[in-house]
Design an enzyme around this catalytic site. Structure first.
Site, mmCIF file in Angstrom:
data_model
loop_
_atom_site.group_PDB
_atom_site.id
_atom_site.type_symbol
_atom_site.label_atom_id
_atom_site.label_comp_id
_atom_site.label_asym_id
_atom_site.label_seq_id
_atom_site.Cartn_x
_atom_site.Cartn_y
_atom_site.Cartn_z
ATOM 1 N N SER A 275 -61.816 -2.802 -0.152
ATOM 2 C CA SER A 275 -62.805 -2.076 -1.088
ATOM 3 C C SER A 275 -63.656 -1.226 -0.673
ATOM 4 O O SER A 275 -64.311 -1.341 0.598
ATOM 5 C CB SER A 275 -63.052 -3.078 -2.135
ATOM 6 N N GLU B 47 -62.997 -6.066 -11.693
ATOM 7 C CA GLU B 47 -63.365 -4.477 -11.510
ATOM 8 C C GLU B 47 -63.177 -3.928 -12.984
ATOM 9 O O GLU B 47 -63.739 -3.246 -13.592
ATOM 10 C CB GLU B 47 -62.947 -3.594 -10.308
#
Length: 320
Positions: free
Chosen positions: A131, A190
């Protein structure tokens, strides 16, 4: 062409896939003193990196010859057929003891299957959820490793160089598959965080009587509040230049990660209503026909005599 024997063993690896993520990861490793061999199907992807010290492989099958044994090869490729094809081609050129790392957003069950298949050939495998997006070069990457303990030890110098700092932002999450599973859930979270921010800011915008300045408000929220986050930072940064978003199409793509998260929750019987609804909202934004909404309008007309707005060409106003 044989390996460059002036390289320091353990501080070299191959990066396969030099797009927005893989290219910047290669840069970060080069800046940390690693010798990086790279390959991408698009030659232009490696040109700038070559000037920064990357050794460019002429082909995928030739890439292993540019590394010492045991080799470490890191894939940053799209999940699915592209990754599968690359692994099959590489397997014929690798030797027992070589290590293949998949840093793409692969489905964790595919990673487990690939690890077993490569193990039959004596080749090690690790899955790493990555990420950080386009900001990873500057800020470092969040890294979730799935693999055996000895593989984790071997990859530790790489993880320490890619992470925001040597001891922060990376974790050995568990055995093979755990890295991609952790990243899958990370992406599901997310989705939910993004949806909450978008809904809240839309509500503020629609309360016209207060005339909220969303740029100033989100900037204030970034400091001292319980919802401060990198997503809020990025949102505030964009709103500072454009609050109307008139040039932004209201279509939000979804990656496989969000779908896999919801499917896994169904398999395990774990309720994740926020993440699930955020995925469905993305589906709705992608529906160009809006057939279900049209049916709802028809139903209201049929049982209650309510007016129906007629569809018009783009740029025109509908009529009742």
């Amino acid at each position: 062409m044989g390996p460059k024997h002036d390289r320091l063993w353990g501080m070299e690896l191959a990066m396969i896939g030099l797009g927005r993520m893989g290219g910047n990861m290669a840069r970060r490793l080069l800046r940390a003193g690693f010798d990086v061999v790279g390959y991408d199907q698009a030659p232009e992807a490696s040109r700038g990196l070559e000037a920064e010290g990357l050794t460019v492989a002429p082909s995928l099958s030739a890439l292993p010859t540019l590394l010492r044994s045991p080799r470490t090869l890191w894939l940053m490729l799209p999940a699915g057929d592209v990754t599968e094809a690359a692994l099959k081609e590489l397997a014929g050129a690798l030797e027992p003891g070589d290590l293949v790392v998949d840093g793409g957003n692969a489905y964790y069950k595919d990673s487990q299957r690939r690890a077993a298949w490569l193990a039959e050939r004596g080749i090690l495998f690790a899955d790493v959820g990555v990420s950080g997006g386009v900001w990873g070069l500057e800020n470092g990457y969040g890294l979730m490793l799935g693999g055996a303990p000895e593989v984790a030890r071997r990859l530790e110098p790489v993880l320490r160089a890619l992470a925001p700092s040597p001891d922060l932002g990376w974790v050995h999450a568990g055995p093979v598959g755990a890295g991609h599973f952790a990243k899958m859930v990370h992406n599901g979270i997310e989705y939910g965080m993004m949806q909450a921010l978008a809904e809240g800011l839309n509500l503020l915008r629609r309360k016209r009587e207060f005339g909220f300045d969303l740029a100033r408000l989100t900037e204030a929220w970034r400091h001292g509040t319980v919802i401060r986050s990198w997503l809020l930072d990025l949102t505030a940064q964009y709103l500072a230049g454009d609050q109307d978003l008139a040039d932004i199409a209201p279509v939000v793509a979804d990656s496989g990660e969000g779908r896999w998260t919801v499917l896994e929750a169904v398999e395990l019987g774990v309720p994740i209503p926020v993440i699930t609804q955020s995925l469905y909202t993305r589906f709705e934004s992608q529906d160009e026909e809006d057939y279900d909404e049209r049916l709802l309008a028809v139903m209201r007309k049929m049982f209650g005599g309510h007016g129906v707005r007629k569809a018009q060409a783009e740029g025109e106003h509908g009529q009742w």
